[in-house]
Design an enzyme around this catalytic site. Structure first.
Site, short mmCIF file in Angstrom:
data_model
loop_
_atom_site.label_atom_id
_atom_site.label_comp_id
_atom_site.label_asym_id
_atom_site.label_seq_id
_atom_site.Cartn_x
_atom_site.Cartn_y
_atom_site.Cartn_z
CE1 TYR A 125 -42.87 48.24 55.58
CE2 TYR A 125 -42.08 47.48 53.43
CZ TYR A 125 -42.08 48.42 54.46
OH TYR A 125 -41.29 49.53 54.36
CG HIS A 169 -40.24 58.63 51.84
ND1 HIS A 169 -41.20 58.80 52.81
CD2 HIS A 169 -39.65 57.44 52.12
CE1 HIS A 169 -41.19 57.77 53.63
NE2 HIS A 169 -40.27 56.92 53.24
CG ASN A 183 -38.57 49.76 48.97
OD1 ASN A 183 -39.04 48.77 49.49
ND2 ASN A 183 -37.60 50.43 49.54
CE1 TYR A 225 9.20 51.03 35.46
CE2 TYR A 225 8.00 51.43 37.51
CZ TYR A 225 9.06 50.84 36.82
OH TYR A 225 9.95 50.05 37.51
NE ARG A 232 9.79 50.31 30.70
CZ ARG A 232 10.54 50.05 31.77
NH1 ARG A 232 10.59 48.80 32.25
NH2 ARG A 232 11.20 50.98 32.39
CG PHE A 282 -34.63 47.68 49.71
CD1 PHE A 282 -33.64 47.89 50.66
CD2 PHE A 282 -35.78 47.01 50.11
CE1 PHE A 282 -33.77 47.43 51.96
CE2 PHE A 282 -35.94 46.56 51.42
CZ PHE A 282 -34.91 46.78 52.34
CD GLU A 312 -35.40 51.73 56.44
OE1 GLU A 312 -34.81 52.78 56.14
OE2 GLU A 312 -36.59 51.51 56.15
#
Length: 508
Positions: free
Chosen positions: A52, A82, A194, A277, A280, A326, A411
């Site tokens: 791959y 991409h 990746n 608060y 404090r 990834f 995915e």
């Protein structure tokens, strides 16, 4: 010089490279690892094995075998297709961090890239040529594909860069510094994109800013304590040891140090029995934020030394395994947590601002105005703080609980970690402005009380602060003051204020 080898990079090292312009180099041992993993990739190509990302398509098209003569075109097509990032670019400091972290990851020797490719990344760092990377478009698995593709474009001579304060085409900057583009070979495009380096780069920069801001918030709160004549007893170490959180104990100790020698703080029962608060509970609330910062730091220091591409090469190429390093879930959760924790610093700071300006809650001039009624003073500064706090609440909605399937459902679960990191960074920027408003109001309140009565350390901060913002003697456009103080907090050298060498030397 910072030496990279993929295993021991620290956030302190990253800080030096990002902010001190420290140069980087690779260790001899890391080059040996890189060479071995590269040979494994070349063996796969030469022997015609199916692996791959080396000689297959990507994502849903991983079953498509690519001919040996097409593997270079495969990598080039990957980067170009991409590079789909949109929106404003990341700040240049984030882009610099991305290049650093990508180089460090590849030097681990699990990715199968050539030495020449990593050398290009190191030159980009050392010559301060930083890719222009759009902020939006990453799902946070299969890593930060879109942002890192814009980084990879620069290596092949495409896209844009920042160089010497100017945004320009990559080849223009390359011509200036004497760089030439690289031709990507088998697996190199995939190895570049990746990974989680976009979200992690944003996370590292955000963490470093948040750490500094958390310390500044304590310094600011100390001046608020003086302006409101707060009760110091609430910071007694016995209270905090009784609960047991180290971070809470540390905040209380730092508050006591800031206020040591002050004639403006009070004891319980002297003026009132207890403070609200927001005064404090400073150690409890700020301490909880520090707990989160420590958690985030631990995750980032793992991730900046992580191999996060796919597939990974082990045992000199005997094992080449596809996995899912990834996936950005660890950083996604950490960034959501960081945003929530810093938003709380803004929440409690805004409540202290209200106590500083509201005449029903103090004995100071209404809204710290020189002429209450005729002039509004700090009234609308509290509005701005409230608006920023409210915006933070929407940004703090966790991005990591969302997922949208991609690549034809191959995915099918993603982290949204880059969105989480971007939101955390915006929350930090908003919180810095809230604390800047508190600083302006606290300085004014303490001035009304008498600067000579302040503690030595807070007097020092007062003097530094007055170099940035003037006293409120009449109404003016306070927007510039807020931004000036916020910029001082972000870019100013606070080391002598936040980390004095010793009690004897801190006021010299």
């Amino acid at each position: 010089m910072i030496t990279l080898e993929g295993h021991s990079l620290t956030l302190e090292d990253v800080k030096h490279v990002l902010y001190d312009q420290e140069k980087v180099q690779a260790s001899k041992e890391s080059w040996e690892c890189v060479s071995k993993s590269r040979q494994a990739v070349e063996n796969v190509v030469n022997e015609g094995k199916t692996v791959y990302g080396i000689n297959t398509g990507f994502g849903k098209m991983s079953d498509v075998l690519i001919e040996k003569g097409d593997v270079e075109e495969l990598q080039l097509n990957l980067i170009r297709s991409h590079a789909c990032g949109v929106g404003e670019p990341f700040p240049e400091i984030v882009s610099r961090a991305m290049v650093l972290l990508r180089a460090n990851a590849l030097l681990k020797g699990y990715s199968g890239v050539r030495k020449q490719l990593i050398e290009k990344l190191l030159v980009l760092l050392n010559e301060h040529v930083h890719p222009v990377v759009p902020q939006q478009g990453s799902l946070g698995a299969s890593g930060d594909l879109a942002p890192l593709s814009h980084l990879a474009l620069v290596l092949i001579g495409e896209g844009e860069v920042f160089y010497k304060g100017e945004r320009m085409p990559t080849m223009k900057a390359f011509g200036t510094v004497g760089l030439t583009p690289i031709t990507l070979t088998a697996k190199e495009g995939l190895a570049l994109i990746n990974g989680t380096q976009a979200m992690t780069a944003v996370g590292v920069v955000s963490y470093l800013e948040a750490e500094k801001l958390a310390l500044q918030t304590e310094a600011t709160a100390s001046i608020t304590m003086e302006g409101l004549r707060g009760i110091i007893d609430a910071f007694d170490e016995d209270i905090h040891f009784a609960r047991g959180y180290p971070e809470q104990v540390d905040v209380a100790e730092r508050m006591r140090r800031y206020l040591d020698g002050s004639n403006l703080i009070t004891r319980q029962g002297e003026i009132r029995v207890q403070d609200a608060y927001s005064l404090r509970c400073i150690p409890q609330v700020h301490g909880a934020t520090w707990q989160t910062l420590n958690y985030v730091k631990s995750k980032l220091e793992i991730e900046i030394n992580a191999a996060t591409d796919n597939p990974l090469i082990f045992e000199g190429g005997q094992k080449i395994i596809s996995g899912g390093n990834f996936h950005g879930q660890p950083i996604a959760l950490a960034m959501d947590f960081l945003g929530i924790a810093v938003a709380e610093l803004a929440n409690i700071s805004e409540r202290r601002i209200e106590r500083l300006v509201n005449p029903q809650l103090n004995d100071l001039p209404a809204f710290l105005s020189a002429k209450p009624g005729l002039e509004s003073g700090a009234m609308i500064m509290q509005y701005s703080a409230a608006s920023l706090v409210s915006e933070n609440k929407t940004l703090a909605h966790p991005a990591s609980v969302d997922s949208i399937p991609s690549s034809a459902n191959q995915e099918d679960h993603v982290s949204m970690g880059t969105i989480a990191a971007r939101h955390a960074m915006q929350i930090i920027a908003n919180t810095r402005r809230v604390v800047a408003i508190e600083m302006i109001c606290a300085l004014q309140a303490s001035e009304f009380r008498g600067v000579q009565h302040m503690a030595p350390r807070t007097q020092r901060i007062y003097r530094k602060g007055r170099e940035v913002v003037q006293s409120i003697t009449k109404d003016r456009a306070f927007s510039k003051d807020i931004e000036s103080v916020a910029l001082w907090m972000k870019q100013g050298n606070w080391d002598s204020i936040l980390h004095p060498v010793s009690k004897e030397k801190q006021f010299i």
